[in-house]
Design an enzyme around this catalytic site. Structure first.
Site, PDB file in Angstrom:
ATOM      1  N   SER A  70      14.184  20.778 -40.653  1.00  0.00           N
ATOM      2  CA  SER A  70      14.678  19.727 -40.156  1.00  0.00           C
ATOM      3  C   SER A  70      15.685  19.984 -38.884  1.00  0.00           C
ATOM      4  O   SER A  70      15.280  19.768 -37.804  1.00  0.00           O
ATOM      5  CB  SER A  70      14.611  18.296 -40.286  1.00  0.00           C
ATOM      6  OG  SER A  70      15.878  17.974 -41.504  1.00  0.00           O
ATOM      7  N   HIS A 103       7.895  17.239 -40.980  1.00  0.00           N
ATOM      8  CA  HIS A 103       8.279  17.453 -39.204  1.00  0.00           C
ATOM      9  C   HIS A 103       6.156  18.563 -39.400  1.00  0.00           C
ATOM     10  O   HIS A 103       6.620  19.190 -38.774  1.00  0.00           O
ATOM     11  CB  HIS A 103       9.435  18.325 -39.271  1.00  0.00           C
ATOM     12  CG  HIS A 103      10.306  17.759 -38.982  1.00  0.00           C
ATOM     13  ND1 HIS A 103      11.082  16.994 -37.810  1.00  0.00           N
ATOM     14  CD2 HIS A 103      10.971  17.199 -39.867  1.00  0.00           C
ATOM     15  CE1 HIS A 103      11.853  16.764 -37.821  1.00  0.00           C
ATOM     16  NE2 HIS A 103      12.269  16.630 -39.396  1.00  0.00           N
ATOM     17  N   LYS A 146       6.957  10.533 -37.126  1.00  0.00           N
ATOM     18  CA  LYS A 146       7.349  11.576 -35.874  1.00  0.00           C
ATOM     19  C   LYS A 146       5.964  12.062 -35.209  1.00  0.00           C
ATOM     20  O   LYS A 146       5.791  11.151 -34.454  1.00  0.00           O
ATOM     21  CB  LYS A 146       7.637  12.638 -36.804  1.00  0.00           C
ATOM     22  CG  LYS A 146       8.891  12.380 -38.101  1.00  0.00           C
ATOM     23  CD  LYS A 146       9.663  13.171 -38.126  1.00  0.00           C
ATOM     24  CE  LYS A 146      10.897  13.145 -39.527  1.00  0.00           C
ATOM     25  NZ  LYS A 146      12.431  12.636 -38.487  1.00  0.00           N
TER      26      LYS A 146
END
Ligand code: PMP
Length: 392
Positions: free
Chosen positions: A180, A208, A239
């Protein structure tokens, strides 16, 4: 009220060191441009990779779910809080991830805590990349299992840990799929090869990578063609998916086990209908609007090249997470402040989130940014960089 002076003293020290953080509220919806302190700025700090936080299909699904099912569920999943839509979504998610089963947790953070704390005992060992996310670290802290930390993406260091731990009942290698802070991708093919050689389980955190890597955003495992060879895929729905929650995609037996032993799953109320309906609609978006992922990568390439052409150091990034490496903590925060004055919201990240001397301004472009937004952002980076002598 008296009693918290010992905490206030620490906060005062943080203010003196310059590490005290103020929350920065958005005054608009999340998006390519947001309003902060009354100012319209280009958003380069969100994880809203595909712009799904305001996707019309997902908003509509959420609105309909509220109208039909209300705003809450009133119970944990294991008592009275499982809606049929929770199960339907998990079935579709498993199919999407090419796994036997999937289970949704309240967040990505609690997913890692729940999985790691429940499947390992003192007879087992967990082998973890040194730069894994805080939720993995905390999950490991909750187990009685042995612990080995290997050097970041260093396969010799991983192999050494695997060789040293052959007496344990089970070994679990755990890694972020995409890291990240640096935006690099874990060398999963090599990790899988080593884990298979030493008969270890593998867990990948695709927070991610979900919606970003692999066919239709299926994640790191699919990106490397490793479907069926990674035991546990976890990720977040907060996300790229744009909503809230975490998931485990794995076998039916792991799912059943977590329903009985995964403490955040057992003891925390289930997702409201709007959350689950929006997540469910995100699968339609991923499958039917792949151009969003194409746009994300097109923007990523454009912005990365622009930063490099200006002379910025973007480290080892391979994904939309693009750090602009500065080094010094104070200079990083100054740079971020200057960028804000220039119309760009890009947060500085310093110690303790990253090592001392490795402070950076972390940028994340999204599929929602226009070329014009990115061009303007690059111009702002150039002006701010020159003003602070980061660029020559
Ligand atoms: N894992 C990683 C690698 C993350 O970056 C994050 C988000 N900060 C999480 C887990 C936690 O996800 P969530 O925000 O859904 O709790």
């Amino acid at each position: 009220m008296k009693g918290f002076e010992y905490l206030q003293n620490q906060l005062d020290d943080m203010k003196e060191e310059g590490t005290f953080r103020h929350l920065i509220p958005l005054e608009s919806a999340q998006g390519a441009r947001v309003t902060i302190k009354g100012k319209n700025v280009i958003q380069l700090s969100s994880n809203n990779y595909l712009g799904l936080t305001s996707h019309p299909r997902m908003k509509k699904a959420a609105e309909e779910a509220i109208a039909d099912y209300g705003v809450g569920t009133g119970s944990v999943r294991t008592i009275a809080g499982t809606l049929k839509m929770h199960e339907d979504y998990e079935e579709r998610l498993a199919e999407f991830k090419h796994t036997e089963a999937a289970l949704v947790f309240q967040s990505g953070f609690t997913t890692n805590q729940g999985v790691l704390s429940s499947i390992l005992t003192d007879q087992d060992v967990v082998i973890s990349d040194e730069l894994n996310h805080a939720s993995i670290i905390d999950g490991i802290r909750l187990t009685k299992a042995g612990r080995r930390i290997y050097k970041h993406v260093d396969m010799a260091s991983l192999e050494e840990a695997l060789k040293e731990t052959q007496n344990y009942r089970k070994r679990l290698v755990v890694t972020d799929g995409v890291f990240s802070m640096d935006g690099n991708i874990a060398p999963l093919p090599e990790i899988v090869e080593l884990a298979e050689k030493y008969d270890a389980l593998i867990m990948v955190d695709d927070a991610h990578a979900s919606g970003v890597l692999g066919e239709n955003g299926r994640g790191t495992v699919n990106h490397f063609g490793l479907d069926g060879r990674v035991h546990i895929q976890v990720g977040t729905l907060s996300k790229a998916i744009g909503v809230l929650g975490g998931y485990v995609a794995s076998t039916q037996s792991l799912k059943d086990y977590l329903i009985h032993k995964g403490r955040p799953f057992l003891f925390s109320t289930s997702h409201p209908p709007a959350v689950t309906a929006a997540c469910n609609a995100s699968l339609d978006v991923l499958l039917e609007e792949p151009e969003l992922i194409d746009k994300l990568w097109e923007n990523t390439k454009f912005f990365k090249k622009g930063l490099q052409d200006l002379g910025f150091d973007i480290g080892i990034s391979e994904t939309p997470i693009t750090p602009v490496m500065i080094g010094d903590d104070a200079l990083t925060h100054k740079f971020s402040d200057q960028l804000f004055k220039e119309g760009v919201f890009a947060q500085g990240i310093a110690f303790p989130t990253v090592q001392k001397g490795k402070a950076r301004v972390r940028t994340i472009v999204t599929a929602e940014h226009s070329k014009q937004d990115l061009q303007e952002a690059l111009e702002a980076f150039e002006r701010a960089g020159k003003q602070l002598n980061i660029l020559k």
